[in-house]
Write a protein that holds these residues in place. Structure first.
Motif, PDB file in Angstrom:
ATOM      1  N   ASP A 139       0.836  -1.194   0.000  1.00  0.00           N
ATOM      2  CA  ASP A 139       0.000   0.000   0.000  1.00  0.00           C
ATOM      3  C   ASP A 139       0.874   1.249   0.000  1.00  0.00           C
ATOM      4  OD1 ASP A 139      -1.997   1.840   0.192  1.00  0.00           O
ATOM      5  OD2 ASP A 139      -2.744   1.198   2.143  1.00  0.00           O
ATOM      6  N   GLU A 141       0.167   4.101  -1.248  1.00  0.00           N
ATOM      7  CA  GLU A 141      -0.639   5.294  -0.952  1.00  0.00           C
ATOM      8  C   GLU A 141      -0.706   5.592   0.551  1.00  0.00           C
ATOM      9  OE1 GLU A 141      -2.595   7.558  -2.686  1.00  0.00           O
ATOM     10  OE2 GLU A 141      -1.749   6.946  -4.606  1.00  0.00           O
ATOM     11  N   LYS A 142      -0.546   4.583   1.363  1.00  0.00           N
ATOM     12  CA  LYS A 142      -0.565   4.770   2.819  1.00  0.00           C
ATOM     13  C   LYS A 142       0.592   5.667   3.261  1.00  0.00           C
ATOM     14  CE  LYS A 142      -0.063   2.070   7.101  1.00  0.00           C
ATOM     15  NZ  LYS A 142       0.086   0.695   7.660  1.00  0.00           N
ATOM     16  N   TYR A 143       1.712   5.559   2.571  1.00  0.00           N
ATOM     17  CA  TYR A 143       2.915   6.277   2.971  1.00  0.00           C
ATOM     18  C   TYR A 143       3.100   7.587   2.182  1.00  0.00           C
ATOM     19  CZ  TYR A 143       3.800   1.704   4.959  1.00  0.00           C
ATOM     20  OH  TYR A 143       3.673   0.534   5.658  1.00  0.00           O
ATOM     21  N   PRO A 145       0.483   9.576  -0.036  1.00  0.00           N
ATOM     22  CA  PRO A 145      -0.866   9.657  -0.607  1.00  0.00           C
ATOM     23  C   PRO A 145      -0.895  10.399  -1.948  1.00  0.00           C
ATOM     24  CG  PRO A 145      -0.865  10.268   1.722  1.00  0.00           C
ATOM     25  CD  PRO A 145       0.567  10.193   1.286  1.00  0.00           C
ATOM     26  N   GLU A 146      -1.909  10.037  -2.745  1.00  0.00           N
ATOM     27  CA  GLU A 146      -2.185  10.685  -4.033  1.00  0.00           C
ATOM     28  C   GLU A 146      -0.979  10.634  -4.965  1.00  0.00           C
ATOM     29  OE1 GLU A 146      -3.708  14.590  -3.366  1.00  0.00           O
ATOM     30  OE2 GLU A 146      -5.376  13.886  -2.135  1.00  0.00           O
ATOM     31  N   THR A 152      -7.303   6.121  -5.730  1.00  0.00           N
ATOM     32  CA  THR A 152      -7.844   5.485  -4.522  1.00  0.00           C
ATOM     33  C   THR A 152      -8.021   3.980  -4.698  1.00  0.00           C
ATOM     34  OG1 THR A 152     -10.098   5.988  -5.288  1.00  0.00           O
ATOM     35  CG2 THR A 152      -9.045   7.574  -3.809  1.00  0.00           C
ATOM     36  N   ASP A 154      -6.814   0.089  -5.530  1.00  0.00           N
ATOM     37  CA  ASP A 154      -5.587  -0.678  -5.319  1.00  0.00           C
ATOM     38  C   ASP A 154      -4.928  -1.013  -6.647  1.00  0.00           C
ATOM     39  OD1 ASP A 154      -5.770  -0.798  -2.517  1.00  0.00           O
ATOM     40  OD2 ASP A 154      -7.201  -2.458  -2.631  1.00  0.00           O
ATOM     41  N   CYS A 160       0.510  -9.387  -2.934  1.00  0.00           N
ATOM     42  CA  CYS A 160       0.166  -8.474  -1.844  1.00  0.00           C
ATOM     43  C   CYS A 160       0.918  -8.827  -0.558  1.00  0.00           C
ATOM     44  CB  CYS A 160      -1.340  -8.504  -1.597  1.00  0.00           C
ATOM     45  SG  CYS A 160      -1.888  -7.308  -0.346  1.00  0.00           S
ATOM     46  N   GLU A 162       0.292  -7.026   2.518  1.00  0.00           N
ATOM     47  CA  GLU A 162      -0.533  -6.820   3.702  1.00  0.00           C
ATOM     48  C   GLU A 162      -1.462  -7.991   4.005  1.00  0.00           C
ATOM     49  OE1 GLU A 162       0.717  -2.771   2.321  1.00  0.00           O
ATOM     50  OE2 GLU A 162      -0.162  -4.530   1.338  1.00  0.00           O
ATOM     51  N   GLU A 199      10.129   4.930   0.076  1.00  0.00           N
ATOM     52  CA  GLU A 199       9.191   3.977   0.672  1.00  0.00           C
ATOM     53  C   GLU A 199       9.310   2.599   0.025  1.00  0.00           C
ATOM     54  OE1 GLU A 199       7.614   4.358   3.357  1.00  0.00           O
ATOM     55  OE2 GLU A 199       8.072   6.492   3.567  1.00  0.00           O
TER      56      GLU A 199
END
Length: 378
Positions: A139, A141-143, A145-146, A152, A154, A160, A162, A199
């Motif tokens: 993810d 976008e968690k670290y 964003p945008e 928005t 996945d 994956c 997570e 990231e």
């Protein structure tokens, strides 16, 4: 603009060999400053699959990065050895078994592929593959964003992290005595920021530490800024420093980079000739012998004016109509740019569109017009 351009048959692409080599050396030189072990640049076939570019990649000791059976066969036909081929993609085709057997680096996209490849490989060679790489999905976008191209939603590529699928993939490899050869992470993002690659590198470091992994390569791809020095955008040296510092505790022999458009985009330009002009009420249409499909195959909403140059530019004080540069096809949307700067355009002028080396030639077809000629210059 050099009047010698009029000697080219239009429409055409011109590939600049020196620019290709300058871009490649910019990547290699900066990463070798910060990464103590081997740095490999892998040429993305999907970004530009013209024979001229593929030959340049081969001549400059790049690896081939392919994502399908047809690209794999093309790489082999150019002369790439399997040990210099990185095989990515979610649907690799039958050729992946041969590639794996001959030593290509195979990065697995999903658990179904991992199981199917292993079982089918066993049928053919009476053993499981000796080693495989895994593409990881996390993810991002968690670290930051945008950032990602999916917004928005996945992203769909990779295994994956997570939901436990990555750990399940590791267990499958271990239970079948398959060595995890490498970790691959590739994200297309809007800003190509340093934070994105920091990231990505943090994730790889975390995976290696958490699962006590020993890998021979780390493979990082996505959209770097490169080829042009743009104020406010990261430089290749900054990418190299951030990635290398963040991966400092990861023990691996090779850092594989997939620079894609950072290598290719500034290498080529596209030339058209003005063949006609006409006025329709408040608009002047300037018709070129090429098509915007050759530089914008996805027909994104964008104004290509910033890419354009014209020979012998003169300005007319009396020109009040807006000027729209159009292509030669029978498509209303075949428009390159709307120009408001009142240039004095005349029939026979050569118009040049710069920085069109990425994701253009790979989509060429015979739709309405034949494919452009491709020239290569030193």
């Amino acid at each position: 603009m050099d009047c010698l351009l009029k000697n080219y048959k239009t429409p055409c692409y011109i590939i600049h060999k020196k620019k290709f080599e300058d871009n490649l050396n910019e990547i290699w030189g900066n990463f070798k400053k910060y990464w103590e072990k081997e740095v490999i640049c892998s040429y993305s076939f999907k970004t530009n699959n013209s024979q001229a570019m593929l030959q340049l990649a081969k001549q400059n000791n790049m690896y081939a990065e392919v994502v399908s059976a047809s690209e794999y066969k093309l790489a082999k036909s150019i002369g790439f050895q399997d040990e210099c081929i990185v095989y990515n993609g979610p649907c690799k085709g039958e050729e992946v078994y041969e590639a794996c057997h001959l030593g290509a680096m195979i990065n697995i996209d999903n658990l179904d592929e991992l199981e199917e490849l292993s079982v089918e490989y066993f049928k053919r060679y009476s053993t499981f593959p000796k080693k495989l790489g895994l593409r990881v999905n996390f993810d991002l976008e968690k670290y930051v964003p945008e950032q990602t191209s999916t917004g928005t939603e996945d992203g769909r590529f990779g295994i994956c992290y997570e939901n436990g699928d990555f750990e399940r993939a590791l267990e499958y490899l271990k239970s079948n005595q398959i060595v995890l050869e490498g970790i691959h992470v590739h994200y297309t993002t809007k800003t190509r920021s340093l934070e994105v690659y920091q990231e990505i590198s943090k994730l790889i470091s975390r995976l290696v530490a958490t699962y006590e992994l020993k890998v021979s390569y780390v493979d990082i791809g996505g959209g770097f800024w490169g080829g042009r020095k743009i104020p406010g955008k990261p430089t290749m040296e900054e990418y190299a420093e951030v990635i290398s510092d963040t991966l400092a505790n990861v023990s691996c022999d090779k850092l594989i980079l997939e620079p894609g458009s950072a290598l290719c985009s500034t290498v080529a330009e596209y030339l058209c000739k003005v063949v006609a002009m006409k006025d329709v009420r408040n608009t002047r249409f300037i018709i070129l012998d090429g098509t915007s499909l050759h530089i914008n195959p996805f027909q994104y909403e964008r104004n290509a004016q910033y890419l354009m140059e014209k020979s012998d530019t003169k300005y007319s004080e009396s020109m009040e109509k807006k000027q729209i540069f159009c292509g030669s096809t029978c498509l209303e949307k075949d428009r390159f740019a709307c120009v408001e700067r009142n240039e004095d355009i005349k029939k026979g002028d050569i118009v040049r569109f710069q920085n069109v080396g990425a994701y253009t030639m790979s989509f060429l077809s015979d739709f309405i017009v034949e494919k452009p000629v491709i020239y290569i210059e030193d």
